[in-house]
Design an enzyme around this catalytic site. Structure first.
Site: not given
Length: 274
Positions: A191-192
């Site tokens: 999710l980065s």
């Protein structure tokens, strides 16, 4: 107050075993825990549900701990990519903070701190010279920044924020994949939008691209203004310069990042030999 520093795993998350052991060592005291929804350098997201479970396993009831969620950058990203890790007050957290000048792009530093009404009422007091109840530290605050926050949120809307979050996440993965394809060590957390890679060997290169570095690592934060064209230009420049830094016959080698980003992400010559 006494402070306990919790170790981290290779990807930057809380070391949950270390958290549990230190909670057990201090179980006679209440706990205030800061968890990160996107750490500063590696963009790691601590597992809130696991932290809550560990507190329960260590015998902490809800009234014996306080959790603050630092979501300065990722607070407007994670909810639009994967809902399982969403931060909500339906969970036993005390507060969450989100910056407006980071992912949202407000032109001056600003942010929002959300907490429960009972905490606000404890801190609030009537400030005579403004004839109002106020909970800020100084008794007043910049009235312009909430307008910027409101305008930015209103202009982008839910669809705009979602588009930015998904696009930035996809571009971060694109950059990481291109770095790996070029044989350069790199990592992106789930999710980065933060890509961690080997630190460039030339200080001029670091200054030109305004890279943030620590030890043998550098990182790129892929914000909404970073297009694929910019990423490709950066990659082309990095690959060209890297050939000069690590020419055949030189004693200088790319740094080994096994301890910093894990063996699966480190592509140094030592790792390749193994």
């Amino acid at each position: 107050m006494e402070i306990e520093t919790i170790n981290t795993s290779v990807n930057g998350e809380i070391d949950y075993a270390d958290l549990q052991s230190k909670l057990l060592l201090n179980k006679n005291k209440p706990a205030i825990i800061n968890i990160n929804i996107g750490t500063t350098f590696k963009g790691a997201i601590d597992d809130l549900d696991l932290v809550i479970q560990i507190l329960e396993n260590c015998g902490y009831s809800n009234d014996r701990y306080y959790i603050h969620c630092d979501a300065a950058l990722y607070g407007l990203i994670v909810p639009f990519i994967q809902h399982e890790k969403i931060i909500t007050f339906q969970k036993p957290i005390g507060s969450v903070s989100i910056s407006g000048h980071k992912f949202l792009g407000c032109p001056m530093p600003c942010g929002i701190q959300m907490t429960r009404k009972n905490y606000i009422s404890t801190l609030s007091r009537k400030v005579e010279y403004i004839a109002s109840i106020d909970a800020t530290i100084s008794g007043s605050r910049n009235g312009l920044t909430p307008i910027f926050l409101w305008y930015s949120l209103s202009a982008k809307g839910y669809a705009g924020l979602q588009h930015n979050a998904i696009t930035c996440n996809e571009n971060a993965l694109y950059l990481k994949d291109r770095l790996h394809k070029a044989g350069i060590s790199a990592m992106v957390n789930e999710l980065s939008i933060v890509v961690v890679f080997e630190r460039p060997h030339d200080h001029k290169f670091i200054r030109y691209w305004q890279l943030s570095c620590t030890r043998d690592m550098a990182h790129v934060v892929v914000m909404p203004g970073i297009t694929r064209e910019i990423i490709d230009k950066f990659l082309k420049d990095l690959i060209q310069e890297r050939k000069k830094w690590y020419q055949n016959g030189t004693t200088t080698l790319p740094p080994c990042l096994v301890d910093d980003i894990g063996s699966q992400n480190c592509l140094c010559s030592y790792q390749q030999m193994h």
